[in-house]
Design a protein around this motif. Structure first.
Motif, short mmCIF file in Angstrom:
data_model
loop_
_atom_site.label_atom_id
_atom_site.label_comp_id
_atom_site.label_asym_id
_atom_site.label_seq_id
_atom_site.Cartn_x
_atom_site.Cartn_y
_atom_site.Cartn_z
N GLY A 28 13.23 67.79 68.30
CA GLY A 28 14.61 67.53 68.71
C GLY A 28 14.80 66.25 69.48
N ASP A 29 13.72 65.49 69.73
CA ASP A 29 13.91 64.17 70.34
C ASP A 29 14.43 63.24 69.25
N ALA A 30 15.61 62.68 69.49
CA ALA A 30 16.29 61.87 68.46
C ALA A 30 15.40 60.77 67.89
N ARG A 31 14.50 60.25 68.72
CA ARG A 31 13.71 59.09 68.30
C ARG A 31 12.74 59.41 67.17
N GLU A 76 19.48 52.75 73.03
CA GLU A 76 18.28 52.10 73.55
C GLU A 76 18.54 50.59 73.57
N PHE A 101 24.19 58.57 69.74
CA PHE A 101 23.00 57.93 70.32
C PHE A 101 22.37 57.04 69.26
N ARG A 138 16.37 55.95 81.22
CA ARG A 138 16.03 57.38 81.29
C ARG A 138 16.17 57.87 82.73
N TRP A 178 18.11 62.01 78.25
CA TRP A 178 18.50 60.84 77.45
C TRP A 178 17.74 60.81 76.13
N GLY A 179 18.47 60.89 75.03
CA GLY A 179 17.81 60.84 73.72
C GLY A 179 17.47 62.18 73.12
N ASP A 180 17.79 63.30 73.83
CA ASP A 180 17.62 64.61 73.20
C ASP A 180 18.78 64.79 72.22
#
Lengths: 197, 197
Positions: free
Chosen positions: A166-169, B11, B119, B154, B165-167
């Motif tokens: 689930g971490d967008a990255r 980012e 995001f 973050r 941040w980024g989830d």
């Protein structure tokens, strides 16, 4: 970039499977989900229900097995299932353009650059509504069941991959199906795949 | 669902600002980014450069201030900036349809249901290439600079919001601009906003 394979990682109840199937239909390619379990059963000799119980919705896995039996005792059934399943997913990606739902396919295919990695999620209240409506879930309270499933899938990813679930990255696209709706999600993914052909 | 406001969290080096500006142009609405700092300066009497140094790319913030001066000593400049900035962002969202880049707008507007939270991220190597090409970054090694910026943003989110941040679960859409390309990202967001009007 041409995307040959689309992997869909999804929260339980977020309609990730439905989105995968609709997308595959619209693209005229196959969608693999439970079919993979059948193939694992074929190759391993284990029962489908057993394989499913040791899969991404299992709270067990390599970690608990390691604790229970000492580290050097060889492969557990879970490890064997993981290995066979990984092999099948790699073969599918080699063979044909397809959608693969779940089963850590994003991680298993991480070294390919023709894979569109998608994560589908939704608010827990909306997912609860969906699992009652679509699956007729009644055995347990749906919110509790979803929380357990989320926990299990997160743990499975932690045990078998280096990916923070689930971490967008870790994905090219993440979509909130509860907010955007199933059809919009399918259209976005189709646009990406078609637009980059 | 009609989305009145689009917030873009991004980012550093991922072209989030460019995507925001292009999207706003195509939708015929305004895009707010650095303009907000000017307005904070106006209302607070603080210099823009000072405000920027205390913003989302600062490694300081409420937490370090608290450590340095004891908890009950009142608002720091950082807190005051946060408060004024939050007020401005809420006013903008009330007043008009717009795109807001950065500044934790996703969190500040979390109680509204007409906000599309986006995001934008990209692989660090691609972002490094971009900041050298676009901003002519030469002062520091770009990879180190990006890692520092990621860490700062973050931390800022952790200090001022409840958001990881980024989830992916905190956003309706997350996009890898390095893989998908700027134009595709703009088109996806435009499709969502137009399609849900």
């Amino acid at each position: 970039m041409t995307y040959k394979v689309i992997t869909i990682s999804r929260e339980f109840g977020s309609a990730g499977r439905t989105i995968g199937r609709q997308l595959a239909d619209e693209l005229g390619i196959k969608c693999y989900d439970r079919e993979i379990i059948g193939e694992v059963a074929e190759r391993s000799g284990l029962a489908e229900s057993y394989i499913e119980s040791k899969g991404e919705d299992s709270s067990q896995g390599r970690f608990s097995s390691m604790l229970g039996r000492g580290y050097y005792q060889g492969m557990t059934n879970e490890d064997q299932i993981w290995q066979i399943q990984s092999g099948i997913i790699k073969e599918l990606a080699d063979k044909e353009s397809c959608v693969i739902v779940g089963r850590c396919a994003d991680y298993i295919l991480k070294d390919r650059d023709d894979v569109l990695k998608v994560f589908v999620h939704a608010d827990i209240e909306k997912r609860a509504k969906r699992i009652v409506e679509v699956y007729g879930e009644t055995a347990e309270k749906p919110l509790k069941r979803l929380k357990d499933k989320d926990k299990q899938r997160r743990a499975y990813y932690q045990i078998y991959t280096e990916i923070e679930w689930g971490d967008a990255r870790n994905y090219e696209v993440c979509l909130d199906s509860g907010e955007l709706g199933i059809d919009t999600c399918v259209q976005i993914l189709k646009t990406i795949v078609k637009g980059t052909e």
